[in-house]
Design a protein around this motif. Sequence first.
Motif, PDB file in Angstrom:
ATOM      1  N   LEU A 151       0.830  -1.211   0.000  1.00  0.00           N
ATOM      2  CA  LEU A 151       0.000   0.000   0.000  1.00  0.00           C
ATOM      3  C   LEU A 151       0.860   1.254   0.000  1.00  0.00           C
ATOM      4  O   LEU A 151       0.574   2.230  -0.703  1.00  0.00           O
ATOM      5  CB  LEU A 151      -0.916   0.013   1.233  1.00  0.00           C
ATOM      6  CG  LEU A 151      -2.061  -0.999   1.289  1.00  0.00           C
ATOM      7  CD1 LEU A 151      -2.718  -0.948   2.666  1.00  0.00           C
ATOM      8  CD2 LEU A 151      -3.087  -0.693   0.213  1.00  0.00           C
ATOM      9  N   SER A 158      -6.775   5.813  -2.207  1.00  0.00           N
ATOM     10  CA  SER A 158      -7.362   5.216  -1.006  1.00  0.00           C
ATOM     11  C   SER A 158      -6.310   4.864   0.053  1.00  0.00           C
ATOM     12  O   SER A 158      -6.627   4.196   1.048  1.00  0.00           O
ATOM     13  CB  SER A 158      -8.131   3.950  -1.385  1.00  0.00           C
ATOM     14  OG  SER A 158      -7.249   3.012  -2.007  1.00  0.00           O
ATOM     15  N   TYR A 159      -5.073   5.310  -0.143  1.00  0.00           N
ATOM     16  CA  TYR A 159      -3.976   4.900   0.746  1.00  0.00           C
ATOM     17  C   TYR A 159      -4.263   5.200   2.215  1.00  0.00           C
ATOM     18  O   TYR A 159      -4.095   4.339   3.084  1.00  0.00           O
ATOM     19  CB  TYR A 159      -2.667   5.564   0.326  1.00  0.00           C
ATOM     20  CG  TYR A 159      -1.569   5.378   1.346  1.00  0.00           C
ATOM     21  CD1 TYR A 159      -0.980   4.132   1.538  1.00  0.00           C
ATOM     22  CD2 TYR A 159      -1.144   6.445   2.152  1.00  0.00           C
ATOM     23  CE1 TYR A 159       0.012   3.945   2.489  1.00  0.00           C
ATOM     24  CE2 TYR A 159      -0.158   6.262   3.107  1.00  0.00           C
ATOM     25  CZ  TYR A 159       0.416   5.014   3.275  1.00  0.00           C
ATOM     26  OH  TYR A 159       1.382   4.830   4.226  1.00  0.00           O
ATOM     27  N   ASN A 162      -6.907   2.772   3.596  1.00  0.00           N
ATOM     28  CA  ASN A 162      -6.437   1.390   3.701  1.00  0.00           C
ATOM     29  C   ASN A 162      -5.324   1.233   4.738  1.00  0.00           C
ATOM     30  O   ASN A 162      -5.284   0.242   5.471  1.00  0.00           O
ATOM     31  CB  ASN A 162      -5.944   0.897   2.337  1.00  0.00           C
ATOM     32  CG  ASN A 162      -7.090   0.568   1.401  1.00  0.00           C
ATOM     33  OD1 ASN A 162      -8.115   0.061   1.825  1.00  0.00           O
ATOM     34  ND2 ASN A 162      -6.927   0.858   0.121  1.00  0.00           N
ATOM     35  N   SER A 163      -4.411   2.201   4.797  1.00  0.00           N
ATOM     36  CA  SER A 163      -3.307   2.099   5.764  1.00  0.00           C
ATOM     37  C   SER A 163      -3.831   2.241   7.191  1.00  0.00           C
ATOM     38  O   SER A 163      -3.367   1.546   8.100  1.00  0.00           O
ATOM     39  CB  SER A 163      -2.233   3.148   5.480  1.00  0.00           C
ATOM     40  OG  SER A 163      -2.756   4.465   5.573  1.00  0.00           O
ATOM     41  N   LYS A 166      -5.403  -1.077   8.083  1.00  0.00           N
ATOM     42  CA  LYS A 166      -4.393  -2.121   8.280  1.00  0.00           C
ATOM     43  C   LYS A 166      -3.670  -1.928   9.615  1.00  0.00           C
ATOM     44  O   LYS A 166      -3.395  -2.901  10.339  1.00  0.00           O
ATOM     45  CB  LYS A 166      -3.394  -2.101   7.129  1.00  0.00           C
ATOM     46  CG  LYS A 166      -2.540  -3.350   7.006  1.00  0.00           C
ATOM     47  CD  LYS A 166      -3.364  -4.597   6.741  1.00  0.00           C
ATOM     48  CE  LYS A 166      -4.070  -4.584   5.408  1.00  0.00           C
ATOM     49  NZ  LYS A 166      -4.786  -5.863   5.165  1.00  0.00           N
TER      50      LYS A 166
END
Length: 303
Positions: A151, A158-159, A162-163, A166
């Motif tokens: 990522l 969308s980083y 998503n990060s 996660k």
Amino acid sequence: MQRNCLAGICKGIKKWYDGNMETMYQKTNVLPDVGFQIEFVTMKYNSPPHWHQEMEILYILNGSAVIIMEGERYQVRPLDLIVIDSATVHEVVYKLPQTMGICIHISKGYLRRYIANIELMHIACCQEKMRPNQMEAYNQLCAYLKDLTVLYFEQKASYSLNSSAKLLQIMAVLVDQFSQALPETALAQDNNQRSRIEQLFRYVEQHYREHVSLDEAAGELGLNKEYFCRFFKKNTGLSFLQYVNRVRLSHVYQDLLYSEGSIQEILERNGIYNTKLFYQQFKETYQCTPMELKRMSKNNPYL
């Protein structure tokens, strides 16, 4: 299967690194409204013993690193991780000629949004200290970090979403499987002790080129020498003079890589005059001699 991904990941890292070599390493700067920072690090800089308020997760992609944490040494190899809890004194030595990894700093203020008493949890995770019943959870953490690495380098729109997701998955595993409850009295006591240690760290950084005595350091905190020695050892895992020598060694290491001058000149400008003891400590810490380090630096395209 996981280790087969290493070549592909590192190929992408190498391409990205070649175009950004001058801006690879940045000081930790976790913004309050974000709560965490993810950065790609290389062996360009080692760090002398230090601590910070944020929890740190280091995930090695290529090469290896030795983490010296409160007096103990931990080896971190490719696709291994280590968690360094907030306010834990640690030193990082990256192996030459090339080590790359993902370094994450997470504010406990950010985590407090989800767990109110997060400051009363001590979180530690490394493969060398793994219990058999933790191995599955450790492997899950490594899988999450591999996903996070992808990522990070893809940097899609969308980083951030998503990060963040996660990282919360990573923290959930750490809290469930790798945390230990602390007594409520520990927090105020630790904050006071760490404030004093930070004062000493600043003092040493300002004076390491000079002769730094135990009496002067104890006087900086208004303590007698005997109590000061016990206090420093308890909170860092090192004697005060060991710490001063580690700081000097770290500065010598950087100067050998990035500055001109003979080895003797570099030693003297960093406050080292006992060369026999220095060479012994340097070899123990960095697994090479100063001359070998200088030779490696000349042939290393990443320096």
